[in-house]
Design a protein around this motif. Sequence first.
Motif, PDB file in Angstrom:
ATOM      1  N   SER A  67     -17.166  -5.273  37.853  1.00  0.00           N
ATOM      2  CA  SER A  67     -17.956  -5.399  36.762  1.00  0.00           C
ATOM      3  C   SER A  67     -19.112  -4.288  36.648  1.00  0.00           C
ATOM      4  O   SER A  67     -19.611  -3.837  35.685  1.00  0.00           O
ATOM      5  N   THR A  68     -19.381  -3.629  37.902  1.00  0.00           N
ATOM      6  CA  THR A  68     -20.335  -2.660  37.973  1.00  0.00           C
ATOM      7  C   THR A  68     -19.771  -1.288  38.057  1.00  0.00           C
ATOM      8  O   THR A  68     -19.156  -0.945  39.086  1.00  0.00           O
ATOM      9  N   TRP A  69     -19.822  -0.392  36.933  1.00  0.00           N
ATOM     10  CA  TRP A  69     -19.518   1.067  37.160  1.00  0.00           C
ATOM     11  C   TRP A  69     -20.472   1.849  36.445  1.00  0.00           C
ATOM     12  O   TRP A  69     -21.412   1.520  35.642  1.00  0.00           O
ATOM     13  N   TYR A  70     -20.460   3.194  36.694  1.00  0.00           N
ATOM     14  CA  TYR A  70     -20.912   4.253  36.219  1.00  0.00           C
ATOM     15  C   TYR A  70     -20.207   5.202  35.576  1.00  0.00           C
ATOM     16  O   TYR A  70     -19.211   5.674  36.530  1.00  0.00           O
ATOM     17  N   LEU A  75     -23.287  16.152  27.338  1.00  0.00           N
ATOM     18  CA  LEU A  75     -24.101  15.799  26.363  1.00  0.00           C
ATOM     19  C   LEU A  75     -25.061  14.742  26.867  1.00  0.00           C
ATOM     20  O   LEU A  75     -25.390  13.830  26.128  1.00  0.00           O
ATOM     21  N   ASP A  76     -25.312  14.436  28.089  1.00  0.00           N
ATOM     22  CA  ASP A  76     -26.255  13.657  28.810  1.00  0.00           C
ATOM     23  C   ASP A  76     -25.580  12.326  28.637  1.00  0.00           C
ATOM     24  O   ASP A  76     -26.668  11.289  28.389  1.00  0.00           O
ATOM     25  N   SER A  77     -24.287  12.299  28.853  1.00  0.00           N
ATOM     26  CA  SER A  77     -23.810  11.115  28.839  1.00  0.00           C
ATOM     27  C   SER A  77     -23.654  10.397  30.167  1.00  0.00           C
ATOM     28  O   SER A  77     -22.647  10.778  31.004  1.00  0.00           O
ATOM     29  N   LEU A  78     -24.497   9.392  30.495  1.00  0.00           N
ATOM     30  CA  LEU A  78     -24.685   8.769  31.884  1.00  0.00           C
ATOM     31  C   LEU A  78     -24.697   7.263  31.528  1.00  0.00           C
ATOM     32  O   LEU A  78     -25.735   6.901  31.226  1.00  0.00           O
ATOM     33  N   LEU A  79     -23.598   6.670  31.593  1.00  0.00           N
ATOM     34  CA  LEU A  79     -23.434   5.244  31.040  1.00  0.00           C
ATOM     35  C   LEU A  79     -23.443   4.413  32.555  1.00  0.00           C
ATOM     36  O   LEU A  79     -22.888   4.812  33.397  1.00  0.00           O
ATOM     37  N   THR A  80     -23.835   3.111  32.306  1.00  0.00           N
ATOM     38  CA  THR A  80     -23.497   2.089  33.221  1.00  0.00           C
ATOM     39  C   THR A  80     -23.396   0.892  32.514  1.00  0.00           C
ATOM     40  O   THR A  80     -23.750   0.645  31.659  1.00  0.00           O
ATOM     41  N   THR A  81     -22.472  -0.009  33.270  1.00  0.00           N
ATOM     42  CA  THR A  81     -22.003  -1.215  32.983  1.00  0.00           C
ATOM     43  C   THR A  81     -22.216  -2.259  34.212  1.00  0.00           C
ATOM     44  O   THR A  81     -21.938  -1.890  34.959  1.00  0.00           O
ATOM     45  N   GLY A  84     -17.992  -5.121  33.509  1.00  0.00           N
ATOM     46  CA  GLY A  84     -16.986  -4.700  33.418  1.00  0.00           C
ATOM     47  C   GLY A  84     -16.598  -3.979  32.067  1.00  0.00           C
ATOM     48  O   GLY A  84     -15.453  -4.179  31.491  1.00  0.00           O
ATOM     49  N   GLY A  85     -17.732  -3.300  31.631  1.00  0.00           N
ATOM     50  CA  GLY A  85     -17.184  -2.564  30.547  1.00  0.00           C
ATOM     51  C   GLY A  85     -17.452  -3.112  28.888  1.00  0.00           C
ATOM     52  O   GLY A  85     -17.147  -2.533  27.983  1.00  0.00           O
ATOM     53  N   LYS A  86     -17.969  -4.327  28.876  1.00  0.00           N
ATOM     54  CA  LYS A  86     -18.125  -5.085  27.502  1.00  0.00           C
ATOM     55  C   LYS A  86     -19.400  -4.243  26.978  1.00  0.00           C
ATOM     56  O   LYS A  86     -19.416  -4.258  25.855  1.00  0.00           O
ATOM     57  N   ASP A  87     -20.469  -4.191  27.634  1.00  0.00           N
ATOM     58  CA  ASP A  87     -21.694  -3.615  27.178  1.00  0.00           C
ATOM     59  C   ASP A  87     -21.947  -2.527  28.144  1.00  0.00           C
ATOM     60  O   ASP A  87     -21.807  -2.437  29.352  1.00  0.00           O
ATOM     61  N   TRP A  88     -22.359  -1.480  27.554  1.00  0.00           N
ATOM     62  CA  TRP A  88     -22.935  -0.142  28.119  1.00  0.00           C
ATOM     63  C   TRP A  88     -24.271   0.177  27.863  1.00  0.00           C
ATOM     64  O   TRP A  88     -24.850   0.155  26.709  1.00  0.00           O
ATOM     65  N   ARG A  89     -25.089   0.846  28.788  1.00  0.00           N
ATOM     66  CA  ARG A  89     -26.269   1.315  28.714  1.00  0.00           C
ATOM     67  C   ARG A  89     -26.453   3.005  29.179  1.00  0.00           C
ATOM     68  O   ARG A  89     -25.897   3.162  30.133  1.00  0.00           O
ATOM     69  N   ASN A  90     -26.995   3.748  28.087  1.00  0.00           N
ATOM     70  CA  ASN A  90     -26.840   4.970  28.606  1.00  0.00           C
ATOM     71  C   ASN A  90     -28.394   5.314  29.288  1.00  0.00           C
ATOM     72  O   ASN A  90     -29.356   5.222  28.712  1.00  0.00           O
ATOM     73  N   LEU A  91     -28.119   5.772  30.529  1.00  0.00           N
ATOM     74  CA  LEU A  91     -29.109   6.093  31.348  1.00  0.00           C
ATOM     75  C   LEU A  91     -30.283   7.207  30.890  1.00  0.00           C
ATOM     76  O   LEU A  91     -31.288   7.167  31.142  1.00  0.00           O
ATOM     77  N   GLY A  92     -29.503   8.085  29.933  1.00  0.00           N
ATOM     78  CA  GLY A  92     -30.370   9.151  29.351  1.00  0.00           C
ATOM     79  C   GLY A  92     -31.216   9.913  30.300  1.00  0.00           C
ATOM     80  O   GLY A  92     -32.373  10.211  30.485  1.00  0.00           O
ATOM     81  N   VAL A  93     -30.363  10.549  31.613  1.00  0.00           N
ATOM     82  CA  VAL A  93     -31.209  11.140  32.524  1.00  0.00           C
ATOM     83  C   VAL A  93     -31.816  12.388  32.204  1.00  0.00           C
ATOM     84  O   VAL A  93     -32.718  12.742  32.611  1.00  0.00           O
TER      85      VAL A  93
END
Length: 208
Positions: A67-70, A75-81, A84-93
């Motif tokens: 369930s936990t992926w990075y 283009l500053d795309s650093l995502l985490t879920t 298991g990929g149902k919802d994503w959050r862009n960390l905006g590093v």
Amino acid sequence: DAGESWLNALSTTTNDLHAVACSESGTFVAVGDSGAMTVSRDAGVLWTSTQSGVSARLRGLAVFDSSTWYVGGDLDSLLTTTNGGKDWRNLGVFSGMDSLFLQHMQMHVFSFLTQGIGIVSLGGADGSLYRFASRTLDAGKSWSSLGSLSYPVSDQGLGNYAEAMAWADSSSCVATGRLSQVSVSSDTGHTWQTVHPYSWPPKYGAVS
């Protein structure tokens, strides 16, 4: 059979794929161009496309469990879920950078440990000297800039940013880049020492 024979599997995407990773539980994830992402939960036999929510080229990922992926990309795309990929959050590093400037940057290093330590960097897509690196010690909750002086730098000028990284343990890592550069860190990437390839390995350890 340890790679002696291979079987083709349908990835459910026509986009080029650039990275693949798996968890100990057998969840496989592959990512690539135009935000493409495909997942297998049966050790790579069947694959299902999932939405990453971005259109950038995705270049790296870390799959800690089912369930936990990075996922990292341009283009500053650093995502985490965490589901298991149902919802994503862009960390905006690198969100503090100018958006027009980010359009000319691409991800060069995406390296995470299961302990929650990670290093990511962006570099000029045209091979320029511009590159920015950031590090997390708490699984992406907070980030700190490594700065251009502490991140692996070669004495040979342009195009010297790191492009690959490997960890020996929770504190020691090795970065390689253009112009045959090899740099090592023993403090989770805070400071670096450039090592000439012919003098490898350094006295304080090596990556196997």
